[in-house]
Structures are given as C-alpha cells and as structure tokens.
Design an enzyme around this catalytic site. Sequence first.
Site, PDB file in Angstrom:
ATOM      1  N   THR A  90       0.821  -1.204   0.000  1.00 53.80           N
ATOM      2  CA  THR A  90       0.000   0.000   0.000  1.00 53.80           C
ATOM      3  C   THR A  90       0.860   1.261   0.000  1.00 53.80           C
ATOM      4  OG1 THR A  90      -0.096  -0.001   2.424  1.00 53.80           O
ATOM      5  CG2 THR A  90      -1.858  -1.149   1.261  1.00 53.80           C
ATOM      6  N   HIS A  91       0.282   2.323  -0.535  1.00 56.81           N
ATOM      7  CA  HIS A  91       0.766   3.693  -0.327  1.00 56.81           C
ATOM      8  C   HIS A  91      -0.389   4.400   0.375  1.00 56.81           C
ATOM      9  CE1 HIS A  91       4.575   3.783  -2.466  1.00 56.81           C
ATOM     10  NE2 HIS A  91       4.018   3.115  -3.462  1.00 56.81           N
ATOM     11  N   LYS A 129       8.629   4.165   2.807  1.00 59.83           N
ATOM     12  CA  LYS A 129       9.993   4.632   2.534  1.00 59.83           C
ATOM     13  C   LYS A 129      10.424   5.684   3.562  1.00 59.83           C
ATOM     14  CE  LYS A 129       9.955   3.699  -2.451  1.00 59.83           C
ATOM     15  NZ  LYS A 129       8.519   3.450  -2.695  1.00 59.83           N
ATOM     16  N   PHE A 130      10.439   5.294   4.817  1.00 60.33           N
ATOM     17  CA  PHE A 130      10.876   6.211   5.867  1.00 60.33           C
ATOM     18  C   PHE A 130      12.280   6.713   5.559  1.00 60.33           C
ATOM     19  CE2 PHE A 130       7.771   3.511   8.073  1.00 60.33           C
ATOM     20  CZ  PHE A 130       6.974   4.484   8.670  1.00 60.33           C
ATOM     21  N   ASN A 155      14.044  10.085  15.747  1.00 65.26           N
ATOM     22  CA  ASN A 155      12.917  10.568  16.540  1.00 65.26           C
ATOM     23  C   ASN A 155      11.686  10.819  15.673  1.00 65.26           C
ATOM     24  OD1 ASN A 155      11.780  11.734  19.091  1.00 65.26           O
ATOM     25  ND2 ASN A 155      11.753  13.593  17.847  1.00 65.26           N
TER      26      ASN A 155
END
Length: 278
Positions: free
Chosen positions: A66-67, A98-99, A104
């Site tokens: 999914t996106h 795509k972090f 943090n």
Amino acid sequence: MSSKSQLTYTARAQSHPNPLARKLFQVAEEKKSNVTVSADVTTTKELLDLADPSTGLGPYIAVIKTHIDILSDFSQETIDGLNALAQKHNFLIFEDRKFIDIGNTVQKQYHNGTLRISEWAHIINCSILPGEGIVEALAQTAQATDFPYGSERGLLILAEMTSKGSLATGAYTSASVDIARKYPSFVLGFVSTRSLGEVESTEAPASEDFVVFTTGVNLSSKGDKLGQQYQTPQSAVGRGADFIISGRGIYAAADPVEAAKQYQQQGWEAYLARVGAQ
C-alpha cells in the site's frame, strides 16, 4: 552477503531466525504465490475491492503493498477492512512508506499520527540515507515491551531502486547490507533489483537469509515515461527475487484478476525452476 535463494521457501521457513520471514515463506508456499501487488489506488473502496478475494486479487497474492498516504478518504474503516481481508484470506500488508528521516521523527511517523502504521502494516521499508539510526529507531518501536505486535513486524531496507539514474548503488547498497546484519530480528531483507550475494560488505554469519523483494515487474512493458524500468517475473526471480512486486501490470490491466493469475503462475514457475523443483 550469503544467499539461500536455491533453497525452497519451506526449507527457509524452517530455519529462518526472523518470525515474520517464516510467516511470509509459509504464506507463499500455502498459496503457491510470490506475488506482491502494489495497490497504488486512491480510495478505500478501490483498495478493498482490489484485495477482496470475492471480487479481486486476494487468492493470487502473498502480499499487498500500500501507499496509504495517497488515499483521499483514509479512515479507521480502511484499516479495519484491510486487516480483516488479510487475516481471512492469508496475505501480509506491506506499507511502502519509505521512511527517510532522523530516528525521533520516524518513530512518530511509524507509531503515531493519523496513519498509525505500526498497528496494521506487517512490513515497512526505509532508506538508510539518514544513517543507521533510522533502522535502530524503527526497531526500538516495533520491539518495545508494550508493543503487542513485535513478532509480526519487519523492515525491508531500500538497497536499490528500479528507476533510471537511481543513486542507490555502490557504497550505499553495501552499507544497506552492513546495517541489516545488525538487526536480524527486525530487518527481513531488502528491496533490490537482484540478490545482493555479491555485494562487498562485512562477513556474513552462516544463518543469514535476507529476503529480496524486487519492484518493477511487468509482463507487457519495459518502462514508462518517468524513468521506471521493468523486468519480467522470470528475469526478476532468476536474479534472486524471492517476491516480485507488480503494480500497473496487474491493477491497470484490462482484467486484473486474470493478470494476477498470470503473474502468480509465471512467478511460481520461475521459483520452482530456481530451486530445481521443475
């Protein structure tokens, strides 16, 4: 990096140190499918219709990608519906977020906010451009003592991309492998165009078995106007893909269900040929 791509999914599931990887291989064997459909649709109805086996692709896929942030009407109904279909019809959910930020920030993006990705996505991915801290941060969140789904969550590192001119090559790809080795209970493997067995990196432990997802698999096109470069199920699996990812080749086909069946058949036959079972 060592590769166990010549072994069957069953054999890899039996010995794999990562619980989610074991589940993934079991799903593939049970459904005789190594297909991940990239559901790049923009409404909840389209997404759930695509996943629902009564009308869509559920019986023929191992994973739905999914996106979630492109949905115009995302809500709890979206997640409840997708989770119900995944549990009932035996596929995993891969949120292609795509972090790529400091630790943090990605912890908050993963676990908090409107999307609350950690609560429903079995698989996520990230780039290591920010450094090892991004993987450490995501692993801390998924493996926290008060997080109930830890054994059902895993990360793919974006080691390569299929777009023309991609800079995810060379030292970046090698660093992806090195970092992955430090988090074997959380990092499932890689999004890459091939097995990374020949990538120069730190020495691999004997038990190492990273899973390879390859994007850009398409039977009817070699690319698009925006630089995407495609390969066939046979070429992708032959180069080391354990799971093939197809988006427009399936959901934009004249008959998506028939297209999914075709990708399932060709992907599975390529896998059987690779492991010498055909």
